[in-house]
Design a protein around this motif. Structure first.
Motif, PDB file in Angstrom:
ATOM      1  N   HIS A  14       0.849  -1.186   0.000  1.00  0.00           N
ATOM      2  CA  HIS A  14       0.000   0.000   0.000  1.00  0.00           C
ATOM      3  C   HIS A  14       0.884   1.235   0.000  1.00  0.00           C
ATOM      4  N   ILE A  15       0.382   2.304  -0.602  1.00  0.00           N
ATOM      5  CA  ILE A  15       1.171   3.538  -0.674  1.00  0.00           C
ATOM      6  C   ILE A  15       1.217   4.213   0.697  1.00  0.00           C
ATOM      7  N   ALA A  16       2.416   4.544   1.117  1.00  0.00           N
ATOM      8  CA  ALA A  16       2.639   5.342   2.332  1.00  0.00           C
ATOM      9  C   ALA A  16       3.852   6.205   2.043  1.00  0.00           C
ATOM     10  N   ALA A  17       4.066   7.230   2.865  1.00  0.00           N
ATOM     11  CA  ALA A  17       5.255   8.056   2.678  1.00  0.00           C
ATOM     12  C   ALA A  17       6.487   7.275   3.109  1.00  0.00           C
ATOM     13  N   ARG A  18       7.649   7.642   2.579  1.00  0.00           N
ATOM     14  CA  ARG A  18       8.895   7.003   3.046  1.00  0.00           C
ATOM     15  C   ARG A  18       9.020   7.186   4.546  1.00  0.00           C
ATOM     16  N   ALA A  19       8.610   8.335   5.011  1.00  0.00           N
ATOM     17  CA  ALA A  19       8.538   8.620   6.445  1.00  0.00           C
ATOM     18  C   ALA A  19       7.640   9.828   6.599  1.00  0.00           C
ATOM     19  N   GLY A  20       7.132  10.028   7.823  1.00  0.00           N
ATOM     20  CA  GLY A  20       6.227  11.154   8.054  1.00  0.00           C
ATOM     21  C   GLY A  20       4.779  10.728   7.914  1.00  0.00           C
ATOM     22  N   TRP A  21       3.935  11.695   8.024  1.00  0.00           N
ATOM     23  CA  TRP A  21       2.484  11.471   8.031  1.00  0.00           C
ATOM     24  C   TRP A  21       1.907  11.628   6.633  1.00  0.00           C
ATOM     25  N   ILE A  22       0.884  10.825   6.281  1.00  0.00           N
ATOM     26  CA  ILE A  22       0.086  11.133   5.088  1.00  0.00           C
ATOM     27  C   ILE A  22      -1.404  11.026   5.426  1.00  0.00           C
ATOM     28  N   ASN A  23      -2.194  11.825   4.704  1.00  0.00           N
ATOM     29  CA  ASN A  23      -3.630  11.577   4.687  1.00  0.00           C
ATOM     30  C   ASN A  23      -4.133  11.549   3.253  1.00  0.00           C
ATOM     31  N   ASP A  24      -5.075  12.359   2.869  1.00  0.00           N
ATOM     32  CA  ASP A  24      -5.819  12.184   1.623  1.00  0.00           C
ATOM     33  C   ASP A  24      -4.982  11.936   0.355  1.00  0.00           C
ATOM     34  N   PRO A  25      -5.439  11.018  -0.511  1.00  0.00           N
ATOM     35  CA  PRO A  25      -4.887  10.969  -1.869  1.00  0.00           C
ATOM     36  C   PRO A  25      -5.343  12.203  -2.636  1.00  0.00           C
ATOM     37  N   ASN A  26      -4.469  12.757  -3.446  1.00  0.00           N
ATOM     38  CA  ASN A  26      -4.757  13.990  -4.193  1.00  0.00           C
ATOM     39  C   ASN A  26      -4.323  13.828  -5.655  1.00  0.00           C
ATOM     40  N   GLY A  27      -4.943  14.597  -6.528  1.00  0.00           N
ATOM     41  CA  GLY A  27      -4.456  14.734  -7.902  1.00  0.00           C
ATOM     42  C   GLY A  27      -4.320  13.443  -8.691  1.00  0.00           C
ATOM     43  N   LEU A  28      -5.188  12.459  -8.447  1.00  0.00           N
ATOM     44  CA  LEU A  28      -5.100  11.194  -9.178  1.00  0.00           C
ATOM     45  C   LEU A  28      -5.256  11.453 -10.676  1.00  0.00           C
ATOM     46  N   CYS A  29      -4.329  10.953 -11.476  1.00  0.00           N
ATOM     47  CA  CYS A  29      -4.449  11.173 -12.926  1.00  0.00           C
ATOM     48  C   CYS A  29      -3.537  10.218 -13.669  1.00  0.00           C
ATOM     49  N   HIS A  30      -3.741  10.167 -14.992  1.00  0.00           N
ATOM     50  CA  HIS A  30      -2.856   9.429 -15.881  1.00  0.00           C
ATOM     51  C   HIS A  30      -2.272  10.465 -16.821  1.00  0.00           C
ATOM     52  N   PHE A  31      -0.969  10.665 -16.751  1.00  0.00           N
ATOM     53  CA  PHE A  31      -0.340  11.781 -17.461  1.00  0.00           C
ATOM     54  C   PHE A  31       1.012  11.317 -17.991  1.00  0.00           C
ATOM     55  N   ASN A  32       1.274  11.601 -19.258  1.00  0.00           N
ATOM     56  CA  ASN A  32       2.546  11.191 -19.883  1.00  0.00           C
ATOM     57  C   ASN A  32       2.824   9.703 -19.668  1.00  0.00           C
ATOM     58  N   GLY A  33       1.778   8.878 -19.815  1.00  0.00           N
ATOM     59  CA  GLY A  33       1.966   7.428 -19.766  1.00  0.00           C
ATOM     60  C   GLY A  33       2.095   6.833 -18.371  1.00  0.00           C
ATOM     61  N   ARG A  34       1.921   7.639 -17.335  1.00  0.00           N
ATOM     62  CA  ARG A  34       2.023   7.090 -15.980  1.00  0.00           C
ATOM     63  C   ARG A  34       0.845   7.523 -15.123  1.00  0.00           C
ATOM     64  N   TYR A  35       0.512   6.666 -14.162  1.00  0.00           N
ATOM     65  CA  TYR A  35      -0.454   7.063 -13.128  1.00  0.00           C
ATOM     66  C   TYR A  35       0.293   7.889 -12.093  1.00  0.00           C
ATOM     67  N   HIS A  36      -0.360   8.967 -11.649  1.00  0.00           N
ATOM     68  CA  HIS A  36       0.235   9.790 -10.601  1.00  0.00           C
ATOM     69  C   HIS A  36      -0.700   9.831  -9.404  1.00  0.00           C
ATOM     70  N   VAL A  37      -0.147   9.605  -8.253  1.00  0.00           N
ATOM     71  CA  VAL A  37      -0.902   9.766  -7.007  1.00  0.00           C
ATOM     72  C   VAL A  37      -0.109  10.729  -6.132  1.00  0.00           C
ATOM     73  N   TYR A  38      -0.732  11.848  -5.800  1.00  0.00           N
ATOM     74  CA  TYR A  38      -0.150  12.790  -4.843  1.00  0.00           C
ATOM     75  C   TYR A  38      -0.897  12.557  -3.527  1.00  0.00           C
ATOM     76  N   PHE A  39      -0.384  13.076  -2.454  1.00  0.00           N
ATOM     77  CA  PHE A  39      -1.093  12.855  -1.184  1.00  0.00           C
ATOM     78  C   PHE A  39      -0.717  13.938  -0.178  1.00  0.00           C
ATOM     79  N   GLN A  40      -1.629  14.174   0.738  1.00  0.00           N
ATOM     80  CA  GLN A  40      -1.391  15.098   1.845  1.00  0.00           C
ATOM     81  C   GLN A  40      -0.259  14.524   2.692  1.00  0.00           C
ATOM     82  N   HIS A  41       0.725  15.351   2.973  1.00  0.00           N
ATOM     83  CA  HIS A  41       1.950  14.817   3.562  1.00  0.00           C
ATOM     84  C   HIS A  41       2.569  15.824   4.519  1.00  0.00           C
ATOM     85  N   ASN A  42       2.858  15.383   5.730  1.00  0.00           N
ATOM     86  CA  ASN A  42       3.681  16.182   6.639  1.00  0.00           C
ATOM     87  C   ASN A  42       5.074  15.560   6.656  1.00  0.00           C
TER      88      ASN A  42
END
Ligand code: FRU
Length: 511
Positions: free
Chosen positions: A27-55
């Protein structure tokens, strides 16, 4: 040092101390630190991108950045640099949730346009905030240019956040969550007519799309709005959002209030109101599913990813068990959404996830005598377990079972036709804001067909998929080997079973 460099340094410092006892394998988690909401889900330039709220500075909710991962196939993910840090005055205290779409710039270059919420605490000591919608663009999905506020906060409103954008019939639309002055949670609709990213600044308010019918619901966070085709061929619109202050139980007189991810199905067309045909229903039957966002895949499927909150959607510091682990928060696996009979939202793991399976053990047909317990594995931290339960059989599957008897228990009761996930005392829990047991019906009681369960067990979570419904929860198993056991009650049971060991989703190991 730039704000982004300093954020990367914050993560690197915590990474060295990260405790992996509950850190997810697939499952996606930050390398370290806090995360919450998934953001900006899209398929762009041939890849899926998932951004997320991150401290990037601590394992608790703090000044929000946008973290970023990408994948060519939804199976293997690449860590990307942190995408956005708070820099502008309007987002001084956080780059909050938002969404992304692709459209050309004036020169015709495909550009990723991101609308997100800029968050700033007011200086008047009131504890209130000013939230505005901001635009950022990128030509590679990695480096962003900020363009500032495109929708200011309306007069008299403080909670106004989480824009989700999409295109219908050549026009851009946006849903955003708002709290009205009389403290009701609403979803508002805006529109913007443009064919280039330069025009993405001219947003106009259209209408209040939806007000949650419950009086105690004071905010609708993270709205999303998308079409799905019902089994009868009709195109419906599905509105999902997170109702803050919703009653916790099915009992409408319940005093317990919490934050629940809900969906409402109805009809909508540009220029028309949204007329619901269902009441708000839970998106997930478990305690850990919040702030989901969806996207359309290049082949036309609707995918959603949610945040598996350890705190029932309530932001807060990690509880003692995880506070020293250097990380907190993870996303669900990508899920495919469809509409079933009765306008029920059906949820299954994205079909790509079979690509994670390794070391499959096919246990074939299993027959259990009354009260028999069978140990299926001695020590498994991450597994995908497929059960095909014969008609009339009831059983319990214990995962993460440690020497102290603690476990997460998944049950199927053929008498009631319900699947349950019971955490009991077994797993260290966070604030007990939700029931420890979650249930869902999977077809008629005593149903004639095989009941198929897919149970995704990771080091710190369990997702149970059955009959298009899902129960998700974070879990915190005790130390020691984590066994898998099958057991049955007074009646014999029979089933088929396969156990897979999911591969790690990361392209390169973190350390
Ligand atoms: C939901 C939420 C959003 C907000 C973000 C801040 O979990 O509160 O409404 O944009 O998290 O991190």
């Amino acid at each position: 040092m730039t704000d982004l460099e300093s954020a990367e340094r914050g993560v690197a410092e915590m990474l060295g101390r990260r405790d992996d006892r509950w850190y997810p394998r697939f499952h996606i988690a930050a390398r370290a630190g806090w995360i919450n909401d998934p953001n900006g889900l899209c398929h762009f330039n041939g890849r899926y991108h998932v951004y997320f709220q991150h401290n990037p500075y601590g394992p608790d909710w703090g000044t929000m950045h946008w973290g970023h991962v990408s994948s060519a196939d939804l199976v293997t993910w690449r860590r990307e640099p942190i995408a956005m840090a708070p820099e502008l005055e309007a987002e001084r205290d956080g780059v909050f949730s938002g969404s992304a779409v692709v459209l050309p710039d004036a020169q015709g270059t495909p550009t990723l346009a991101v609308l997100y919420t800029g968050h700033r605490w007011l200086d008047d000591g009131s504890g209130r905030a000013r939230q505005v919608q901001c635009l950022a663009t990128s030509t590679d999905g990695v480096a962003f240019t900020k363009h500032g506020i495109v929708i200011d906060c309306p007069e008299g409103i403080t909670d106004f956040r989480d824009p989700k954008i999409w295109c219908t019939d050549g026009c851009w639309y946006m849903v955003v969550g708002a709290q009205t002055p009389d403290r009701r949670g609403e979803v508002w609709l805006y529109s913007c007519e443009t064919s280039t990213v330069e025009g993405f600044t001219g947003w106009r308010f259209q209408q209040v799309l939806h007000r949650d019918p419950e009086h105690g619901v004071f905010m609708a966070e993270c709205p999303d709005f998308f079409p799905l085709t019902a089994p009868d061929g009709r195109r419906r619109w599905v509105l999902t959002y997170c109702a803050m202050g919703a009653r916790a139980g099915e009992d409408s007189s319940s005093a317990d209030r919490t934050n629940l991810a809900r969906y409402v199905v109805g009809d909508w067309a540009p220029g028309r109101p949204f007329t619901d045909v269902t009441a708000p229903r839970p998106c997930d039957q478990g305690p850990s599913y919040y702030a989901s966002q969806s996207m359309e895949t290049p082949d036309g499927r609707r995918l959603a990813i949610g945040w598996m909150s350890a705190v029932g959607g309530v932001d807060g510091p990690p509880e003692p068990p995880q506070a020293a682990d250097g990380w907190c928060g993870q996303l669900t696996v990508p899920r495919e959404l469809s509409l079933g009979d009765g306008d029920t939202l059906l949820v299954v793991p994205a079909r790509e996830l079979v690509g994670l399976r390794t070391r499959t053990r096919d246990l074939g047909r299993i027959t259990l005598a009354p009260w028999q317990v069978r140990r299926l594995d001695e020590d498994v931290e991450a597994a995908e377990i497929e059960l095909g339960i014969d008609p009339g059989s009831s059983l319990t599957l214990a995962v993460g079972l440690t020497g102290d008897g603690r476990a997460a228990r998944i049950g199927y009761d053929s008498g009631t036709g319900r699947v349950s996930l019971e955490l009991g005392e077994g797993f260290l829990r966070w604030a007990p804001v939700r029931p420890e047991r979650a249930e869902q019906p999977v077809g008629a009681a005593g149903s004639a067909g095989t009941v198929n369960l897919r149970v995704l067990v990771d080091r710190g979570s369990v997702e149970v998929f059955a009959d298009g419904r899902v129960i998700s929860s974070t879990v915190f198993p005790s130390a020691g080997p984590r066994a898998i056991k099958l057991g049955c009650g007074p009646a014999p049971a029979s089933l088929s079973c396969r156990i897979h060991r999911p591969a790690s989703i990361w392209e390169t190991p973190d350390r």
